[in-house]
Write an enzyme that holds these catalytic residues in place. Structure first.
Site, short mmCIF file in Angstrom:
data_model
loop_
_atom_site.label_atom_id
_atom_site.label_comp_id
_atom_site.label_asym_id
_atom_site.label_seq_id
_atom_site.Cartn_x
_atom_site.Cartn_y
_atom_site.Cartn_z
N MET A 99 0.85 -1.20 0.00
CA MET A 99 0.00 0.00 0.00
C MET A 99 0.88 1.25 0.00
O MET A 99 1.23 1.79 1.05
CB MET A 99 -0.93 -0.02 1.21
CG MET A 99 -1.82 -1.25 1.27
SD MET A 99 -2.99 -1.24 2.66
CE MET A 99 -1.85 -1.45 4.03
N ASP A 100 1.23 1.71 -1.19
CA ASP A 100 2.18 2.79 -1.35
C ASP A 100 1.49 4.06 -1.84
O ASP A 100 0.71 4.00 -2.79
CB ASP A 100 3.27 2.37 -2.34
CG ASP A 100 4.42 3.35 -2.41
OD1 ASP A 100 4.56 4.16 -1.49
OD2 ASP A 100 5.18 3.30 -3.40
#
Length: 289
Positions: free
Chosen positions: A42-43
């Site tokens: 989850m960037d």
């Protein structure tokens, strides 16, 4: 009141239409292979907040809402396992105030997740926190244990949250534990079968049991689920950042340009369609491994 009713009816009707169209699309997609396990890095939460000039922490809140949507779409299409990379073990090397900030956010998000138990139980989601949980702050660890306990009876789908996790910790740990197990079993067996003349004394140099891949994988944090079919990193980045290095050898790597809070329906759909296109090749690679 009278003026608000038509807009409410229209909104409800549109929502129902969109939901029906989504189900039809997922039914069509189900005629092809559906990945059993999707993992997400989850960037982009901070970049999202900066992009929209939001206050500190707003990006993570938006990211949590995106996670809820992505989970819903994955489970609706038939994905059984979803793994998310929430906090790297390497992040403990940051400044203490940064680490505490992340711990506070994590605690808030787990508490928020517990409030979504109606949706979680509707999809039969079992939550597992993966990693060196002893490294977490006590309130965070207790909240994680509560989430696992609250969903322990669910078996339809799984959400694995990797916290205080890194592959460079997971792999040596698995090797050590596999060696300890093999050594203990071998020594016990030799003592049992040794001649009475040698008084049961065993030379450790005689312990020659081979550590096999299956022995290592049994001791991996992620050994509780199959390897991911798709590994997704949002924001267009292609780095794995010390995440599932052992397990992703035969995974499809998918890097949509959307920042994590922007992830949603179409990113999930395109990821699965890409997998379906490459599925035969990926399965062939797995059999050759």
């Amino acid at each position: 009141m009278e003026e608000e009713r038509p807009s409410g009816v229209i909104s409800k009707g549109l929502g129902s239409l969109i939901s029906t169209m989504r189900r039809l699309l997922f039914t069509f997609m189900s005629s092809g292979p559906i990945p059993q396990h999707i993992a997400f890095i989850m960037d982009g939460n901070r970049r999202f907040a900066k992009k929209w000039k939001l206050e500190e922490g707003a990006g993570h809140k938006a990211g949590f809402l995106a996670l809820m949507s992505v989970l819903k779409y994955c489970y609706e299409v038939g994905v059984k396992y979803v793994t998310v990379y929430a906090f790297s073990l390497d992040n403990f090397n940051r400044r203490p105030d940064e680490v505490q900030y992340v711990m506070d956010i994590m605690y808030e998000k787990i508490q928020g997740f517990l409030k979504e138990l109606d949706m979680v139980n509707r999809y039969g989601v079992r939550v597992l926190f993966i990693g060196d949980l002893d490294r977490l702050d006590e309130p965070v660890r207790i909240a994680a244990e509560k989430a696992m306990e609250a969903t322990a009876k669910n078996t339809k789908t799984y959400l694995l949250v990797c916290v205080a996790y890194s592959s460079s910790h997971e792999i040596p740990r698995a090797i050590y534990e596999a060696c300890q197990e093999k050594s203990g079993l071998a020594l016990a067996s030799k003592r049992k079968n040794s001649d009475a003349n040698d008084d049961g004394i065993v030379n450790e140099d005689d312990v020659t049991d081979v550590i096999k891949v299956v022995d290592l994988e049994k001791h991996m944090y992620m050994g509780v689920v199959p390897d991911p079919d798709i590994l997704v990193r949002s924001s267009g980045e292609t780095r794995l950042s010390n995440f599932l290095l052992w397990q992703s050898n035969n995974s499809l790597l998918y890097s949509p340009k959307a920042l994590w809070p922007e992830m949603g329906f179409w990113q999930v759909v395109w990821g699965i369609l890409k997998y379906q296109h490459k599925c035969y090749y990926l399965e062939k690679k797995k059999k050759q491994a």
